[in-house]
Every structure is written in structure tokens, then in C-alpha cells.
Design a protein around this motif. Sequence first.
Motif, PDB file in Angstrom:
ATOM      1  N   GLU A  41     -24.283  23.198 -18.329  1.00 58.56           N
ATOM      2  CA  GLU A  41     -25.338  22.183 -18.430  1.00 58.56           C
ATOM      3  C   GLU A  41     -25.137  21.033 -17.450  1.00 58.56           C
ATOM      4  OE1 GLU A  41     -26.042  23.194 -23.160  1.00 58.56           O
ATOM      5  OE2 GLU A  41     -25.007  21.344 -22.574  1.00 58.56           O
ATOM      6  N   ILE A  42     -23.900  20.580 -17.287  1.00 58.46           N
ATOM      7  CA  ILE A  42     -23.649  19.507 -16.320  1.00 58.46           C
ATOM      8  C   ILE A  42     -23.869  20.021 -14.900  1.00 58.46           C
ATOM      9  CG2 ILE A  42     -21.885  18.012 -15.312  1.00 58.46           C
ATOM     10  CD1 ILE A  42     -22.923  16.908 -17.893  1.00 58.46           C
ATOM     11  N   ALA A  43     -23.394  21.234 -14.610  1.00 58.43           N
ATOM     12  CA  ALA A  43     -23.615  21.807 -13.277  1.00 58.43           C
ATOM     13  C   ALA A  43     -25.108  21.918 -12.984  1.00 58.43           C
ATOM     14  CB  ALA A  43     -22.940  23.170 -13.175  1.00 58.43           C
ATOM     15  N   ALA A  44     -25.884  22.354 -13.957  1.00 60.24           N
ATOM     16  CA  ALA A  44     -27.326  22.481 -13.770  1.00 60.24           C
ATOM     17  C   ALA A  44     -27.976  21.111 -13.598  1.00 60.24           C
ATOM     18  CB  ALA A  44     -27.949  23.213 -14.957  1.00 60.24           C
ATOM     19  N   THR A  45     -27.519  20.124 -14.343  1.00 58.53           N
ATOM     20  CA  THR A  45     -28.057  18.766 -14.222  1.00 58.53           C
ATOM     21  C   THR A  45     -27.828  18.219 -12.821  1.00 58.53           C
ATOM     22  OG1 THR A  45     -27.702  18.289 -16.574  1.00 58.53           O
ATOM     23  CG2 THR A  45     -27.864  16.398 -15.093  1.00 58.53           C
ATOM     24  N   VAL A  46     -26.635  18.433 -12.291  1.00 53.90           N
ATOM     25  CA  VAL A  46     -26.291  17.918 -10.961  1.00 53.90           C
ATOM     26  C   VAL A  46     -26.889  18.793  -9.861  1.00 53.90           C
ATOM     27  CG1 VAL A  46     -24.359  17.433  -9.396  1.00 53.90           C
ATOM     28  CG2 VAL A  46     -24.218  16.780 -11.804  1.00 53.90           C
ATOM     29  N   GLY A  47     -27.048  20.077 -10.133  1.00 53.41           N
ATOM     30  CA  GLY A  47     -27.625  20.973  -9.140  1.00 53.41           C
ATOM     31  C   GLY A  47     -26.608  21.726  -8.326  1.00 53.41           C
ATOM     32  N   VAL A  48     -25.495  22.100  -8.963  1.00 50.62           N
ATOM     33  CA  VAL A  48     -24.479  22.926  -8.308  1.00 50.62           C
ATOM     34  C   VAL A  48     -24.260  24.182  -9.153  1.00 50.62           C
ATOM     35  CG1 VAL A  48     -23.351  20.953  -7.224  1.00 50.62           C
ATOM     36  CG2 VAL A  48     -22.558  21.744  -9.468  1.00 50.62           C
ATOM     37  N   SER A  49     -23.472  25.101  -8.608  1.00 52.13           N
ATOM     38  CA  SER A  49     -23.305  26.399  -9.266  1.00 52.13           C
ATOM     39  C   SER A  49     -22.249  26.394 -10.362  1.00 52.13           C
ATOM     40  CB  SER A  49     -22.933  27.455  -8.221  1.00 52.13           C
ATOM     41  OG  SER A  49     -23.917  27.542  -7.221  1.00 52.13           O
ATOM     42  N   HIS A  50     -21.208  25.559 -10.206  1.00 50.17           N
ATOM     43  CA  HIS A  50     -20.055  25.666 -11.093  1.00 50.17           C
ATOM     44  C   HIS A  50     -19.555  24.283 -11.529  1.00 50.17           C
ATOM     45  CE1 HIS A  50     -19.813  29.857  -9.801  1.00 50.17           C
ATOM     46  NE2 HIS A  50     -19.854  29.418  -8.548  1.00 50.17           N
ATOM     47  N   GLY A  51     -19.075  24.230 -12.772  1.00 52.06           N
ATOM     48  CA  GLY A  51     -18.425  23.030 -13.291  1.00 52.06           C
ATOM     49  C   GLY A  51     -17.159  23.411 -14.036  1.00 52.06           C
ATOM     50  N   LEU A  52     -16.160  22.547 -13.962  1.00 51.44           N
ATOM     51  CA  LEU A  52     -14.887  22.785 -14.655  1.00 51.44           C
ATOM     52  C   LEU A  52     -14.547  21.527 -15.443  1.00 51.44           C
ATOM     53  CD1 LEU A  52     -12.367  24.619 -15.080  1.00 51.44           C
ATOM     54  CD2 LEU A  52     -11.344  23.440 -13.110  1.00 51.44           C
ATOM     55  N   LEU A  53     -14.580  21.616 -16.770  1.00 55.47           N
ATOM     56  CA  LEU A  53     -14.290  20.473 -17.633  1.00 55.47           C
ATOM     57  C   LEU A  53     -12.789  20.208 -17.664  1.00 55.47           C
ATOM     58  CD1 LEU A  53     -15.408  18.352 -19.625  1.00 55.47           C
ATOM     59  CD2 LEU A  53     -15.052  20.035 -21.455  1.00 55.47           C
ATOM     60  N   LEU A  54     -12.434  18.949 -17.418  1.00 58.59           N
ATOM     61  CA  LEU A  54     -11.034  18.572 -17.316  1.00 58.59           C
ATOM     62  C   LEU A  54     -10.750  17.340 -18.162  1.00 58.59           C
ATOM     63  CD1 LEU A  54     -10.838  19.072 -13.452  1.00 58.59           C
ATOM     64  CD2 LEU A  54      -9.766  20.553 -15.178  1.00 58.59           C
ATOM     65  N   SER A  55      -9.482  16.971 -18.219  1.00 59.18           N
ATOM     66  CA  SER A  55      -9.056  15.874 -19.089  1.00 59.18           C
ATOM     67  C   SER A  55      -9.468  14.506 -18.583  1.00 59.18           C
ATOM     68  CB  SER A  55      -7.526  15.914 -19.252  1.00 59.18           C
ATOM     69  OG  SER A  55      -6.889  15.869 -17.979  1.00 59.18           O
ATOM     70  N   SER A  56      -9.819  14.399 -17.295  1.00 59.52           N
ATOM     71  CA  SER A  56     -10.226  13.107 -16.733  1.00 59.52           C
ATOM     72  C   SER A  56     -10.900  13.319 -15.389  1.00 59.52           C
ATOM     73  CB  SER A  56      -9.013  12.189 -16.544  1.00 59.52           C
ATOM     74  OG  SER A  56      -8.146  12.705 -15.552  1.00 59.52           O
ATOM     75  N   GLY A  57     -11.629  12.302 -14.946  1.00 58.45           N
ATOM     76  CA  GLY A  57     -12.169  12.324 -13.598  1.00 58.45           C
ATOM     77  C   GLY A  57     -11.065  12.310 -12.561  1.00 58.45           C
ATOM     78  N   ALA A 158     -18.090   9.593 -10.321  1.00 54.09           N
ATOM     79  CA  ALA A 158     -17.651   9.271 -11.686  1.00 54.09           C
ATOM     80  C   ALA A 158     -18.589   8.297 -12.373  1.00 54.09           C
ATOM     81  CB  ALA A 158     -16.232   8.694 -11.642  1.00 54.09           C
ATOM     82  N   GLU A 159     -19.153   7.362 -11.592  1.00 54.37           N
ATOM     83  CA  GLU A 159     -19.994   6.306 -12.168  1.00 54.37           C
ATOM     84  C   GLU A 159     -21.480   6.596 -12.025  1.00 54.37           C
ATOM     85  OE1 GLU A 159     -18.695   2.816 -10.088  1.00 54.37           O
ATOM     86  OE2 GLU A 159     -16.620   3.004 -10.764  1.00 54.37           O
ATOM     87  N   SER A 160     -21.851   7.710 -11.378  1.00 49.30           N
ATOM     88  CA  SER A 160     -23.252   7.864 -10.957  1.00 49.30           C
ATOM     89  C   SER A 160     -23.949   9.095 -11.506  1.00 49.30           C
ATOM     90  CB  SER A 160     -23.325   7.890  -9.420  1.00 49.30           C
ATOM     91  OG  SER A 160     -22.705   9.043  -8.887  1.00 49.30           O
ATOM     92  N   LEU A 161     -23.470   9.668 -12.606  1.00 48.63           N
ATOM     93  CA  LEU A 161     -24.149  10.836 -13.172  1.00 48.63           C
ATOM     94  C   LEU A 161     -25.615  10.493 -13.452  1.00 48.63           C
ATOM     95  CD1 LEU A 161     -23.982  13.733 -14.267  1.00 48.63           C
ATOM     96  CD2 LEU A 161     -23.365  12.754 -16.497  1.00 48.63           C
ATOM     97  N   GLY A 162     -26.509  11.314 -12.920  1.00 51.44           N
ATOM     98  CA  GLY A 162     -27.936  11.091 -13.097  1.00 51.44           C
ATOM     99  C   GLY A 162     -28.596  10.340 -11.961  1.00 51.44           C
TER     100      GLY A 162
END
Length: 373
Positions: A41-57, A158-162
Amino acid sequence: MPRVFLSTPTVNGRELEFVQQAVASGWIGPFGDQTEAFEREIAATVGVSHGLLLSSGTAAIHLALKCAGVSSGDTVFCQSLTFAASCNPIIYEHATPVFIDSEPDSWNMSPRALERAFALYPKPKAVIVVHLYGSPANLDELCAICKAHQVQLIEDAAESLGATWRGRQTGSFGAYGVVSFNGNKIITTSGGGMLLTDNGQALEKAKFWSTQARDPARHYQHSELGYNYRSSNLLAAFGRGQLCTLSEHAAKKKHLYDTYTKGFADIQQLSMNPFWAQSSPNFWLSALQIDPLSPVKPLDIIEALEAEDIESRPVWKPMNLQPFYSDCAFVGAEQGGVCATLFERGLCLPSDIKMTDNDLDLVIGIVRRLFGR
């Protein structure tokens, strides 16, 4: 009156629905359906193919640098006006940061200073640009410069999602993008971040590193250095609930910014943090810049707000002025550096989504009185 904070988490009620699903599934550790769904969902929101959820930015920036091939002895260009998390991972890899000045138009990396840096240090391994306080950097020029020099761009979004540049989401322009879900961000998982990329092979390598670099063997075997960087399925579930109201959060942040702008419009010594016309910020934090000739200093405003139990803060202290990084090179856009002036004359106003119009009126009134209005 209750304390007015700079920026705190805002819970919308949907989070519990997803968390309950995670608990019911039995998967509450680092893996599970919620993690995979949140990454998609985050990858689709940003418009990229892949996302990897991690413990921090910060972890995401570290793995982005490793994916870009940064290693001991390399040089990495990084925006100076930012939080230390943007550049600390450069040191993790025993590379050398060169700090780049800001432009007045967005407070972000100056393309002119970046060009100067390439002339002075012609073979950096990567460039880290930051979209400060939710306002996109000049991505047209910065991307063109990096492309001309065949250097990979890492976006610290990190500060600019959306936020968008010419209608395209920040975090999708570089070889790698990074977003943060820290508790003060526009949406949160209480803590965490995500690495974003169109490079599926690099994403798989980052996932490998993020789980202690465990080799595909029956026993525990490690041929490379790994890290404990994965987040949890529970936090991913919470993030999915938060994502449901990203646009509403951004709209409220814009309302705060617009109200401050209107409230200070007649005070010539004050200006709000600027943004390019080609961009649509998420307005994560509203910030002020005070004219150098004004007798009112940022600390005067901060202390006046503190007296009313209202939180505000100075803008980021540039990395080239930090004691730890004092020996690192800095390339300025002009003599003395733009980012040093922004630090000396700037402050972040309370930008909490839960602020009421009465809270806004109180903040504006306190600032106006300092300027005799």
C-alpha cells in the motif's frame, strides 16, 4: 488549557480494526499479512514497485546506501540542513559525507551548490536529498545533475509522505526512497520506516540484510554482516489504519500552514517556509523565518510560547555545524551558507493535527504581540 504540542500522533479509529486482524492471525512478529499489505500500500501510494518495512527511517537510509554500493572510503553528498538520521548511516558504512547547502526557495539542497560539489569531489557514490518539513526539493534540477554525473540519488522523504513534485510523489524519483513512520510524522506506526524502490533485486538484498543476513541454509549461517532492522506485523497493521487518513492529515496540516500565513501576512519581518510552485507539500511542519534586521529573535518566540505551554522548536541545526561533523567538508550556495542563516533565524511552529482554531489564534496572537501588532 491543555498543552499545545509541535506534532503528535493522531489516531483515527481504523487502526484497531487492522491490529485485531493481526492478533487474530497469530502473526505479531516481524512477518505476516499486515506487513506485506502495508508494504504494497505504501509502495502504491508513492508510485514505486517495492517497499520494505523496517524499524526506522534511519535503517532504511542505511540499507539504501548499502544497495547503492556505498562502502569504506567512498564519498556521499548529503543535504546539510536536516536531522542527523539523514547522514549518520554514511558513517555506519565508514564513508565520508560532504554536506551541501540549501537554496532559499525551498530550504532544501541547492542545485548550484551540488554542481560545485561535483566539481570539487567528482566521484561521489551517492547523493542524499531531503524534502525538509514536507516540502519537495527542486527535483527537476537535482535529478538532472545526478543523471549527468551518473550518481544514484537517494530521497530522504521521511518528512514528506504524500507530497508531490509536478504531481508525482516524493520518494519515487531516486534510485531509492525512504519514508518514516516515527511518532511525530504525518502518519505513524509509533516507530518505523520504509525503503522504497523499483529495483526488485536490490529490495531482496536489503530484506536479506535486514534479517541478520541469514544464509538459505538449514542451520544458522551468516556469510555477510546483517542487521536486526525489520519491524513487526502489529505495527504494520497500525500503519494501515493510519494510511486511511493520510489525505485528511495532509489537509489539516495545510490548514495550519495557510492560517499561519494569513495571520502573519502584514508582518514584513516574518515569512513562512517556502515551497516551489511545481510542488504540493504535505506541510508536515509550519516554520517561520525572521528577517535578520528584526530585533525579535527565534528564542524570543520560543520562550513566549513556552510561557503559555505551547511547544515550538528551532529549525534543524545544519550538519556542517554539528560538533561530530565539524571536520567534514561543506559546499555552500553562497558565502557563509544559506542553511546557517536559516538555522539562526528560523523556528518550527506547533503543527499538531489536533490543534483547534482557538489554539491557532493563541499562537498567532502571541507572535504578533512580539512584533507590536
